[in-house]
Enzyme design. Structure first.
Site, PDB file in Angstrom:
ATOM      1  N   ARG A   1      12.780  -4.184   6.337  1.00  0.00           N
ATOM      2  CA  ARG A   1      13.287  -3.919   4.983  1.00  0.00           C
ATOM      3  C   ARG A   1      14.802  -4.093   4.857  1.00  0.00           C
ATOM      4  NH1 ARG A   1      11.579  -2.454  -0.102  1.00  0.00           N
ATOM      5  NH2 ARG A   1      12.953  -0.670  -0.035  1.00  0.00           N
TER       6      ARG A   1
ATOM      7  N   HIS B   1       5.513   6.602  -2.556  1.00  0.00           N
ATOM      8  CA  HIS B   1       6.810   7.193  -2.908  1.00  0.00           C
ATOM      9  C   HIS B   1       6.608   8.666  -3.272  1.00  0.00           C
ATOM     10  CE1 HIS B   1       7.595   2.904  -4.589  1.00  0.00           C
ATOM     11  NE2 HIS B   1       7.801   2.930  -3.287  1.00  0.00           N
TER      12      HIS B   1
ATOM     13  N   CYS C   1       0.823  -1.220   0.000  1.00  0.00           N
ATOM     14  CA  CYS C   1       0.000   0.000   0.000  1.00  0.00           C
ATOM     15  C   CYS C   1       0.852   1.264   0.000  1.00  0.00           C
ATOM     16  CB  CYS C   1      -0.926  -0.016   1.207  1.00  0.00           C
ATOM     17  SG  CYS C   1      -0.054   0.084   2.775  1.00  0.00           S
TER      18      CYS C   1
END
Lengths: 545, 457
Positions: free
Chosen positions: A98, A198, A64
């Site tokens: 991450r 982003h 998302c």
């Protein structure tokens, strides 16, 4: 799988038909436009549909907007406190998963990466509003940590109940005086994928951070590295190489980044874009507002790294730098070459499929090429058409309702800080020599004819593709990893790599060659059948007879 | 130092949670639904929720986790997610052909007020649910409770599928709670030894600890079958393991189908396992075989053999309420000292229960429900421990404080084995002690001087 079984003959049009045959008609029609057979056409590339809604119920690889904003772009920054406004889950899942590495661990530097902070909204906050709790949480974070900056991220319910996170951020920023508080409206339902996140992150970082550093950077060759996230230490390796060449990296967006790096980004003389998808917005804004030109680079692949370094040196045009870059390449290449020579006999002729990200499915093809491997199918998870077909199609992009929801900020040249880095003549002279600014041709031109390009590949199609085309290696994300491996096909996770890295730069290329050699040649793929399953007939002979 | 900004001085926080010891409801609902045979979990919300839950469960199990999502966009968030869910149901049954879809909601769909039963009715009316297939679901708002609540809510939704034929079938229902697939396998083995026919749900064994054979089954052989779940309304009784995980479902079975229930602690450690075995044999009307008593004896033997290394050692515990209650009891019973106990899941009852279990201890016990790992770390800084027991995130504290860590709980992202080796029952107790002893003695071997370093321990 033995070599003989590998000679699978497939026709790309048949494969496409097979991918679609089980879908309800509406789904099939939609997916047909996102599956493209790569063909050379006169003066144009075939069009693909991308950056469109995911189909409900079709098991997607996508995440998302919040994941794109907090997880990808802001996550790797070490000295900004990331505070998630919402129920606990969103903060929990984006906590250290991450694999962004940071050098801020030692004494001194501030490092908030190992902390997950959240307002942990409860039902009463949903009913009565969460602004007061957010305000209190910002205060508590400030009192505990005294950071330079606090970034606030909105999760789904925040947008729905109408908490004004920007007003709260502004209020607290004014109150503190020595801590920049800013907010991101990155609710998960916005846009169609991470990509929207982003964009939202880029806008806010540009608005609230860039151009605010009081310290002047005086190095000779100053660049920004945009769209590099230091997964598994990629950014460390790129920085090592740049440093060795005498190039100063002012700001990485956003691997191993700090507040001051973002704030100083306006002082670079060139922006180098790695991941086009996630960061091209910032590159454009840096150029418009501060006069910094941008080029596309790629540090994935040894040859690509060398090419990128030469491109940077050519931009600055100093013989000293050009020579130094050549020296560095000459120093680095023998080890790369030695590894290629060692793995090549085992990797040559193998096939790969790549379905990742908005750039990675393109960049990593360089490394496979260097090992003699062919990419037989590829596609992105959250890219836009320009990432497939090249930036020349940007004027033709249709802006749909989902993209319109994402704020576009308008940037003007800064009255004080705008400074053209090169004269128009200098730019033209470079372009006349074939130098390309603001150029990205996309993935399609680099793929062989008749290869299959699939946007937003889903679990069902992935399994079908593997079954029909039997690649030697599949690359996607963690969610896809084990269903592919159950089929006996090795799978490399190319978002956060699972383990290992760096894979960028020269040392990274060496790591990657070894890793892929390990994967495609592991003995384990031969262990799947027990002797009695290979040979079920009963035989009455005894070995000791 | 990794957590270098964590101060020793504890200040009260009212709004800011740092380093949570819980996550949100939907992941628990997804895990539970994976324990139903042929069932595809479905997340009714924006697609990021589903992606995050699948990623976390995948990293914990190193197994494929299939689950679908309604992929809300801004439009769906404004106008409601009914159209998305109807489309999803149709697509799922057409493409993946599961036996059932287990839908859980999210903070998004709960905030806008989507009504699952109404949407299911519509799906059935519109013939989007093929004959003989099931759609069921649970509300799992992320802003209430924790991942444990979501698990409990989904198991309750399973119990609501149970039907009563009016005739008892002689079986016993076991609701295992959120334990590992290996634990569920072990519970089945123990019931089998005692000679009792059971129905267990959820049952993730055979689903999340599968073999590598070159074949991928989206719906593996394992899992509780829907017909068994339906028939659980005819059982003689229900043993619900863990108040937080399983009590609601057991009460549903009781009120819907009049199946009487006992709510037990999760069978971690000696005493809790004793109670489980005793309840099982009583409700099933059988006797405990010698073999199982021998297993118990082995655990007692191990405790007595190695008691000197456990005795007086201080422990920090973080995890989920049901697990921590059983573990605290176990540690106290072998004379270890749980000094800090934290769960992220809310519930004052938890604090009371831990206090009661540690009442006889001579030291002060820190206990908190709805706490976080930042506070746990501060407690440890103020009162250091010999060992930490908790999930993978504890490794940051363990490294900074140079304290041994036993990984136990959810999620475990950096070690493997939990899906294969149980920690419930007597054999599971042995494994837990082996792990605790291992880190304590590794530490002793590392820290002893060359003069005092010993071969035999």
């Amino acid at each position: 799988m033995g070599k003989s079984e590998k000679l699978v003959q497939w026709d790309p049009y048949d494969v496409k038909e097979k991918l679609l045959e089980k879908y309800p008609p509406k789904v099939a029609r939609k997916r047909a436009k996102q599956i493209m057979i790569n063909e050379a056409q006169e003066n144009s590339t075939p069009e693909i549909v991308a950056n469109v809604r995911t189909i409900p119920g079709i098991i997607t690889m996508r995440g998302c907007t919040y994941a794109g904003c907090k997880g990808v772009i802001m996550g790797p920054t070490s000295d900004i406190v990331n505070l998630v406004h919402g129920p606990i889950g969103c903060s929990f899942y984006a906590w250290l998963t991450r694999r962004n590495q940071t050098s801020a661990n030692g004494e001194g530097g501030e490092n908030f990466v190992p902390y997950a902070m959240s307002t942990d909204m409860q039902d009463s906050d949903i009913i009565f509003g969460g602004e007061k709790k957010l305000e209190a949480a910002i205060q508590e974070a400030y009192d505990l940590f005294h950071p330079k900056g606090i970034a606030v991220f909105a999760t789904c319910p925040v947008g729905l109940i109408g908490d004004d996170i920007h007003a709260v951020a502004k209020k607290m920023k004014d109150k503190f005086g020595d801590c920049n508080v800013f907010a991101f409206s990155c609710e998960g339902y916005k846009g169609v994928s991470q990509s929207a996140g982003h964009h939202i992150a880029n806008n806010q970082v540009f608005t609230h951070l860039v151009g605010t550093s009081p310290t002047e950077k005086t190095d000779k060759y100053k660049i920004n590295l945009l769209g590099e996230y230091n997964i598994g230490g990629d950014g460390f390796e790129i920085d090592r190489i740049l440093e060795k060449c005498g190039i100063t990296n002012i700001a990485t967006f956003s691997g191993n980044s700090t507040y001051d790096q973002f704030a100083s980004a306006n002082q670079a003389d060139l922006s180098c874009v790695m991941c086009h998808r996630s960061i091209n917005y910032v590159a454009d804004m840096l150029e418009t507002k501060y006069g910094i030109p941008w080029i596309k680079v790629n540090f994935i692949g040894a040859e690509a790294s060398a090419k990128s370094l030469r491109k940077i040196a050519e931009y600055f045009g100093d013989k000293e730098l050009i020579d130094r870059v050549e020296e560095v390449i000459t120093e680095e290449m023998p080890a790369v070459k030695a590894t290629i020579d060692s793995v090549f006999p085992r990797t040559e002729g193998k096939t790969a499929m790549l379905f990742v990200g908005g750039s990675r499915a393109h960049h990593y093809q360089e490394l496979f090429k260097e090992m003699g491997m062919t990419t037989i199918s590829a596609g992105y998870e959250f890219a836009h058409r320009d990432d497939y077909e090249g930036r020349h199609i940007i004027p033709d992009l249709k802006v749909d309702a989902d993209s319109r929801n994402i704020e576009e900020i308008h940037v003007e040249p800064d009255p004080e800080l705008f400074r053209p880095r090169k004269t128009e003549e200098e730019i033209k002279a470079l372009e006349d020599q074939g130098y390309e600014f603001k150029s990205y041709e996309g993935l399609n031109p680099d793929m062989d004819e008749k290869t299959i390009v699939v946007d937003d590949l889903n679990q069902y199609e992935a399994e079908k593709l593997v079954e029909l085309m039997k690649p030697d290696l599949f690359c996607a994300g963690i969610k896809e990893k084990y269903s592919i491996q159950k089929l006996g096909i090795p799978m490399k996770q190319l978002h956060s790599y699972d383990s290992g890295g760096p894979y960028a730069g020269f040392k990274g290329a060496i790591n990657f060659y070894n890793e892929i050699d390990r994967l495609v040649n592991s003995k384990v793929w031969g262990f799947m059948k027990a002797p009695w399953q290979e040979n079920p007939e009963l035989s009455a002979t005894y070995v000791w007879e | 130092m990794l957590l270098k900004h964590t101060p020793e001085e504890i200040t009260e926080r009212k709004a800011l949670m740092i380093n949570p010891a819980k996550t949100c409801q939907p992941i628990g609902a997804m895990y539970a639904a994976l324990g139903v045979k042929g069932c595809l979990p479905h997340s009714h919300g924006s697609q990021g929720c589903c992606a995050y839950h699948r990623s976390t469960l995948t990293r914990h199990y190193k197994e494929p986790i299939s689950a679908a999502t309604s992929s809300f966009t801004e439009g769906a968030s404004v106008f409601g997610g009914q159209a998305n869910l109807l489309q999803a149901i149709n697509n799922i049954f057409t493409v993946y052909e599961p036996e059932a879809i287990a839908v859980h909601t999210t903070c998004l769909s709960e905030t806008i007020g989507d009504d699952l039963p109404q949407i299911f009715d519509k799906a059935i009316k519109e013939k989007k649910v093929p004959e003989g297939k099931t759609v069921f679901g649970a509300p799992t708002p992320s802003y209430v409770g924790s991942h444990v609540t979501g698990f409990s809510n989904m198991v309750k939704a399973m119990a609501a599928l149970a039907e009563s034929s009016g005739k008892r079938n002689g079986k016993v229902n076991i609701l295992p709670g959120w334990v590992e697939p290996s634990d569920m396998e072990e519970l089945k083995r123990m019931a089998d030894m005692i000679g009792i026919e059971i129905t267990m749900y959820p049952d993730t064994s055979g689903v999340l600890n599968g073999p590598l054979t070159g074949k991928y089954d989206m719906f593996p052989e394992g899992g509780a079958s829907l017909s068994d779940i339906k028939e659980s309304g005819d059982a003689t009784g229900t043993l619900a393991l863990g108040e937080w995980c399983s009590a609601e479902a057991a009460r549903t079975l009781d009120s819907r189908c009049k199946v009487p229930c006992s709510i037990l602690d999760m069978p971690f450690g000696l005493a809790a396992t004793d109670r489980f075995v005793d309840a099982l044999r009583t409700v099933g009307g059988t006797s405990v075989p010698e073999e199982l008593s021998r297993e118990r004896g082995k655990l007692v033997d191990f405790i007595s053999d190695m008691h000197q290394y456990f005795y007086g050692k201080k422990v920090a515990l973080v995890g989920d309420p049901d697990q921590l209650i059983a573990m605290t009891e176990f540690l106290v019973s072998i004379d270890m000292c749980p000094v800090h106990v934290i769960t992220g899941t809310p519930g004052k009852k938890f604090e009371k229960k831990i206090k009661a279990l540690t009442e006889s201890q001579e030291y002060e016990v820190n206990v908190k429900a709805a706490g976080d790992m930042f506070l746990l770390h501060q407690w440890i800084k103020n009162d250091p421990v010999d060992v930490i027991i908790g999930n993978t995130y504890c490794k940051y504290i363990a490294r900074d404080e140079d304290t041994p860590l036993v990984r136990w709980g959810f999620p475990i992202l950096d070690r493997q084995g939990h899906q294969h080796f149980p920690t419930v029952g007597y054999m599971g107790g042995l494994r837990l002690l082996e792990k605790i002893l291992g880190v304590l003695l590794d530490r002793k071997d590392r820290d002893d001087s060359e003069m005092t370093f010993e071969l035999v321990l």
